[in-house]
Design an enzyme around this catalytic site. Sequence first.
Site, PDB file in Angstrom:
ATOM      1  N   ASP A 166       0.838  -1.202   0.000  1.00  0.00           N
ATOM      2  CA  ASP A 166       0.000   0.000   0.000  1.00  0.00           C
ATOM      3  C   ASP A 166       0.873   1.252   0.000  1.00  0.00           C
ATOM      4  OD1 ASP A 166      -2.838   1.225   0.758  1.00  0.00           O
ATOM      5  OD2 ASP A 166      -1.343   2.246   1.994  1.00  0.00           O
ATOM      6  N   TYR A 201       2.533  10.114   0.048  1.00  0.00           N
ATOM      7  CA  TYR A 201       3.646   9.550   0.831  1.00  0.00           C
ATOM      8  C   TYR A 201       5.004   9.887   0.196  1.00  0.00           C
ATOM      9  CZ  TYR A 201      -0.057   6.561   2.877  1.00  0.00           C
ATOM     10  OH  TYR A 201      -1.197   6.087   3.463  1.00  0.00           O
ATOM     11  N   LYS A 203      -3.042   5.862  -3.939  1.00  0.00           N
ATOM     12  CA  LYS A 203      -4.184   6.731  -3.620  1.00  0.00           C
ATOM     13  C   LYS A 203      -3.986   8.106  -4.230  1.00  0.00           C
ATOM     14  CE  LYS A 203      -3.946   4.559   0.941  1.00  0.00           C
ATOM     15  NZ  LYS A 203      -2.499   4.495   1.235  1.00  0.00           N
ATOM     16  N   HIS A 225      -8.103   9.265  -1.724  1.00  0.00           N
ATOM     17  CA  HIS A 225      -7.466   9.181  -0.404  1.00  0.00           C
ATOM     18  C   HIS A 225      -8.368   9.716   0.713  1.00  0.00           C
ATOM     19  CE1 HIS A 225      -3.199   9.070   1.484  1.00  0.00           C
ATOM     20  NE2 HIS A 225      -4.101   8.819   2.393  1.00  0.00           N
TER      21      HIS A 225
END
Length: 274
Positions: A46, A51, A76, A109
Amino acid sequence: MSPQQTVRILQNSRVPALGLGTWQLSGRAAEDSVAAALDIGYRHIDTAQIYENEAEVGRGLRAGGTPRESIFLTTKVWMSQVAPDRVRPSVEESLRKLQTEYVDLLLIHWPVKDVPLEATLAELFRLQHEGKTRHVGVSNFPIALLEAALKHGPIFNNQVERHPYLAQTRLTHFCQAHGVLLTAYSPLARGKVSDDPVLTEIGAQYGKTAAQVALRWFLEQDGVAVIPKAAKRAHLEANFNIFDFSLSAEDMTRIAALDRGQRLIHPGWAPAWD
Ligand code: NAP
């Protein structure tokens, strides 16, 4: 031979119920954790645009030569990219960074109030139709918003915070009833479950730690996946070592009693939770 991993089967896809979370893993640590996880046997990873580790995750995915088709990969779309004209370029950039032709799951997200959900989903379904993602899903969607999303097409997944201190029972039942995979994020309550006395006592019966009991708790529930993050190899291994025991009905009742509605992720833009 190690015991079989738990797999969820939805919409003709097999999703390993245990995946690796990568939030706050960056640079070499992100690449190494993904590579180590695949080496241990994880087949579900994931990540997310926000990120800022998709390129490193992509390198980690390729490091050990695991065939791409045996990995379930999620990314996401960040809040700034959900406007219909931004979705496609942002996803194409994610694919470039991840060095892959497709992801298995593409999530919104967070819900974004100012952009019509229908318009974002329409773009995501177009990308799905083109083979750039196998499935479309959402994250941080409470029941009312998930119900709205389901009106626009097949929603594969809702990724939400869930751990023994935040059981999300109503949302879990809603997802189970509608065939939506519920993926639990921050499943170790960001490490806090490790010293829980009840989980520790339950684990002692099976030679397992509190964290392993928390992860096993998810595997005992239909239609649920779980994505603990771990940078340390020992944690990656421990978290994968949960397929050789099961929890009794009494254990499950004791864990259910730990729910105290404790939410750890609650940014200013969060929706009204269930
Ligand atoms: P988490 O997985 O609940 O906890 C991670 C922490 O637990 C790290 O400090 C890790 O240490 C430690 N840990 C891991 N395994 C352990 C073990 N066996 N024993 C003791 N400690 C252990 O927290 P999270 O990172 O917030 O959540 C997991 C993933 O969910 C994220 O990485 C991300 O992929 C996803 N997520 C999604 C959203 C969203 O909005 N959709 C929000 C939050 C998280 P080390 O790293 O030092 O090994």
